[in-house]
Design an enzyme around this catalytic site. Structure first.
Site, mmCIF file in Angstrom:
data_model
loop_
_atom_site.group_PDB
_atom_site.id
_atom_site.type_symbol
_atom_site.label_atom_id
_atom_site.label_comp_id
_atom_site.label_asym_id
_atom_site.label_seq_id
_atom_site.Cartn_x
_atom_site.Cartn_y
_atom_site.Cartn_z
ATOM 1 N N TYR A 159 50.946 135.483 39.152
ATOM 2 C CA TYR A 159 52.645 135.557 38.700
ATOM 3 C C TYR A 159 52.804 136.660 38.011
ATOM 4 C CZ TYR A 159 50.544 133.632 34.467
ATOM 5 O OH TYR A 159 49.740 133.057 33.760
ATOM 6 N N ASP A 174 39.658 111.324 36.694
ATOM 7 C CA ASP A 174 38.709 111.321 38.180
ATOM 8 C C ASP A 174 39.140 112.984 38.663
ATOM 9 O OD1 ASP A 174 37.954 109.050 37.889
ATOM 10 O OD2 ASP A 174 39.281 107.952 39.496
ATOM 11 N N THR A 202 42.219 127.084 27.818
ATOM 12 C CA THR A 202 42.143 127.965 28.960
ATOM 13 C C THR A 202 40.951 128.683 28.846
ATOM 14 O OG1 THR A 202 43.339 130.016 30.283
ATOM 15 C CG2 THR A 202 43.743 129.647 27.708
ATOM 16 N N ALA A 213 40.213 128.507 40.039
ATOM 17 C CA ALA A 213 41.505 127.911 40.631
ATOM 18 C C ALA A 213 41.545 127.459 41.921
ATOM 19 C CB ALA A 213 42.546 129.030 40.504
ATOM 20 N N GLY A 232 53.604 132.213 42.058
ATOM 21 C CA GLY A 232 52.752 131.434 41.340
ATOM 22 C C GLY A 232 53.392 131.012 39.952
ATOM 23 N N GLY A 263 39.586 133.272 48.083
ATOM 24 C CA GLY A 263 38.964 133.103 46.761
ATOM 25 C C GLY A 263 38.436 132.044 46.701
ATOM 26 N N ASP A 307 45.786 121.625 37.003
ATOM 27 C CA ASP A 307 46.024 122.787 38.018
ATOM 28 C C ASP A 307 46.493 122.253 39.357
ATOM 29 O OD1 ASP A 307 45.827 124.783 36.046
ATOM 30 O OD2 ASP A 307 43.844 125.029 36.355
ATOM 31 N N GLY A 367 37.211 130.874 43.152
ATOM 32 C CA GLY A 367 36.945 130.781 41.870
ATOM 33 C C GLY A 367 37.452 129.619 41.408
ATOM 34 N N LYS A 404 37.445 126.027 29.770
ATOM 35 C CA LYS A 404 37.880 124.948 30.665
ATOM 36 C C LYS A 404 36.557 124.188 31.148
ATOM 37 C CE LYS A 404 42.012 126.332 33.065
ATOM 38 N NZ LYS A 404 42.714 126.742 34.166
ATOM 39 N N SER A 407 52.159 129.661 27.571
ATOM 40 C CA SER A 407 52.155 128.168 27.483
ATOM 41 C C SER A 407 53.081 127.992 25.966
ATOM 42 C CB SER A 407 50.909 127.519 27.265
ATOM 43 O OG SER A 407 50.105 127.512 28.557
HETATM 44 P P1 NAP Z 1 38.047 133.249 38.776
HETATM 45 O O1 NAP Z 1 37.293 131.855 38.534
HETATM 46 O O2 NAP Z 1 37.481 134.416 37.828
HETATM 47 O O3 NAP Z 1 37.962 133.860 40.418
HETATM 48 C C1 NAP Z 1 38.444 135.030 40.549
HETATM 49 C C2 NAP Z 1 38.753 135.078 42.145
HETATM 50 O O4 NAP Z 1 39.125 136.395 42.507
HETATM 51 C C3 NAP Z 1 37.066 134.857 42.871
HETATM 52 O O5 NAP Z 1 37.339 134.534 44.351
HETATM 53 C C4 NAP Z 1 36.805 136.558 43.059
HETATM 54 O O6 NAP Z 1 35.867 136.636 44.285
HETATM 55 C C5 NAP Z 1 38.197 136.966 43.542
HETATM 56 N N1 NAP Z 1 38.127 138.491 43.312
HETATM 57 C C6 NAP Z 1 38.292 139.334 42.185
HETATM 58 N N2 NAP Z 1 38.085 140.583 42.275
HETATM 59 C C7 NAP Z 1 38.118 140.699 43.430
HETATM 60 C C8 NAP Z 1 37.929 141.851 44.173
HETATM 61 N N3 NAP Z 1 37.951 143.073 43.927
HETATM 62 N N4 NAP Z 1 37.990 141.698 45.791
HETATM 63 C C9 NAP Z 1 37.794 140.452 46.295
HETATM 64 N N5 NAP Z 1 37.902 139.442 45.501
HETATM 65 C C10 NAP Z 1 38.091 139.317 44.346
HETATM 66 O O7 NAP Z 1 39.427 133.257 38.483
HETATM 67 P P2 NAP Z 1 40.547 131.862 38.674
HETATM 68 O O8 NAP Z 1 40.741 131.246 37.335
HETATM 69 O O9 NAP Z 1 40.278 131.326 39.821
HETATM 70 O O10 NAP Z 1 41.925 132.837 38.477
HETATM 71 C C11 NAP Z 1 42.410 133.694 39.677
HETATM 72 C C12 NAP Z 1 43.833 134.281 39.716
HETATM 73 O O11 NAP Z 1 44.635 133.088 39.720
HETATM 74 C C13 NAP Z 1 43.820 134.828 38.196
HETATM 75 O O12 NAP Z 1 44.882 135.986 38.660
HETATM 76 C C14 NAP Z 1 44.696 133.893 37.207
HETATM 77 O O13 NAP Z 1 45.520 134.807 36.528
HETATM 78 C C15 NAP Z 1 45.612 133.089 38.451
HETATM 79 N N6 NAP Z 1 45.689 131.786 38.076
HETATM 80 C C16 NAP Z 1 47.064 131.513 38.130
HETATM 81 C C17 NAP Z 1 47.491 129.995 37.840
HETATM 82 C C18 NAP Z 1 49.023 129.566 37.798
HETATM 83 O O14 NAP Z 1 49.351 128.569 37.287
HETATM 84 N N7 NAP Z 1 49.754 130.217 38.586
HETATM 85 C C19 NAP Z 1 46.395 129.105 37.390
HETATM 86 C C20 NAP Z 1 45.231 129.669 37.348
HETATM 87 C C21 NAP Z 1 44.842 130.979 37.789
HETATM 88 P P3 NAP Z 1 34.219 136.725 43.865
HETATM 89 O O15 NAP Z 1 33.879 135.284 43.797
HETATM 90 O O16 NAP Z 1 33.804 137.416 44.734
HETATM 91 O O17 NAP Z 1 33.977 137.405 42.474
#
Ligand code: NAP
Length: 275
Positions: free
Chosen positions: A222, A80, A64, A135, A243, A131, A105, A133, A68, A19
């Site tokens: 990314y 909202d 971040t 995001a 990404g 996924g 996001d 999580g 968050k 950022s």
């Molecule tokens: P998060 O809340 O920690 O969620 C992680 C996700 O990945 C969950 O669905 C998790 O599944 C899954 N996962 C992790 N390890 C795994 C494995 N070994 N096998 C299968 N699934 C697995 O993280 P987040 O904030 O959503 O971010 C996720 C990714 O997106 C990160 O790499 C982050 O850097 C990227 N991101 C990019 C942007 C962008 O602007 N491009 C924005 C936000 C995030 P479980 O629920 O089973 O643990």
């Protein structure tokens, strides 16, 4: 003497954040007198830090991991979309002393897809999401808002996907992680929101042979830019969008509010952030 407007990204750890590069590129590019820095802030220090930022010339902040969700309790007003997502990534310190929390996001995700695949039609058919999580929450809200008819959702930990279905409704169909590849035969939009494929993380191993060539495929990981997931989709004839653009576009609303100029996301922006 008037103070120059300041903004920062707050997180812990924070040294990896792109950022500062992004916002300082925009400040330089538009000749704006302003400052954007990275602040490492622990969870214990978050409330105190936010309290003192406005008196130090800060007009806002990005937040971040791990803040968050916590900032939602510290904000006076919440948009909202941040309320729906349950988390915020952008704060605006208003003149009346109030803190407004927003989540950009989902906006960043949509703007990236629309820019990278201008022909993309969210209504063309189901979306498949890997996924569930943080995001994924923002992306589900954005896709539902854009009129995606159905969302097929697979997560390693199935109850987390079920919880999103319970919260966001009938348009979501949960698919077991071991059968996640089956989502692809119908999906016209395919998204990896897991951290699989990220530098230092495990590989993305779900078979992608059922991908339709008319699908638009994006990976929010990314680093690397060209993930194996995207390379496989490209080889299958799909339109792919990396990404990085999501990260760049999510910064646009904050920069505009803090510094008074709606910034461009283009090749110059990408090069500045990757340099
Ligand atoms: P998060 O809340 O920690 O969620 C992680 C996700 O990945 C969950 O669905 C998790 O599944 C899954 N996962 C992790 N390890 C795994 C494995 N070994 N096998 C299968 N699934 C697995 O993280 P987040 O904030 O959503 O971010 C996720 C990714 O997106 C990160 O790499 C982050 O850097 C990227 N991101 C990019 C942007 C962008 O602007 N491009 C924005 C936000 C995030 P479980 O629920 O089973 O643990």
């Amino acid at each position: 003497m008037t103070q120059i407007p300041r903004a920062a990204v707050l997180g812990n750890p924070i040294s990896h954040s792109l950022s500062p590069k992004l916002h300082n590129h925009w400040l330089d590019r538009y000749g704006i007198q302003g400052e954007y820095t990275a602040l490492q802030v622990t969870e214990d220090a978050l409330a105190e830090t936010l309290h003192h930022m406005p008196e130090q010339g800060f007009v806002g902040a990005n937040v971040t991991i791990p803040h968050k969700v916590a900032v939602m309790r510290l904000a006076d007003q919440i948009t909202d979309r941040a309320t729906l997502i349950g988390a915020a990534n952008t704060l605006i310190f208003k003149n009346d002393g109030k803190i407004l929390a927003d989540n950009t996001d989902g906006y960043g995700f949509m703007a990236n897809l629309r820019q990278g695949a201008p022909e993309w039609d969210p209504k063309a058919g189901p979306a498949a999401i890997f996924g569930a999580g943080g995001a994924a929450r923002a992306i589900i809200v954005a896709l539902a808002d854009a009129g995606v008819p159905e969302i097929l959702l697979a997560n390693r930990t199935r109850p987390k996907a079920e919880a999103l279905k319970a919260e966001f409704g009938a348009r979501i169909q949960v698919i077991d992680w071991v059968q996640a590849n089956l989502m692809l035969s119908e999906a016209r939009t395919v998204i990896n929101t897991t951290s699989l494929g990220m530098k230092g993380a495990q590989e993305f191993r779900v078979p992608l042979d059922l991908l339709r060539p008319d699908a638009v495929v994006t990976d929010i990981v990314y680093n690397p830019l060209h993930t194996p997931f995207l390379l496989a989709a490209k080889a299958a004839g799909c339109t792919t969008v990396d990404g990085l653009g999501m990260l760049l576009h999510q910064g646009v609303p904050g920069f505009e509010r803090w510094f008074g100029k709606r910034p461009e996301v283009d090749e110059l922006t990408r090069r500045a952030v990757l340099s």
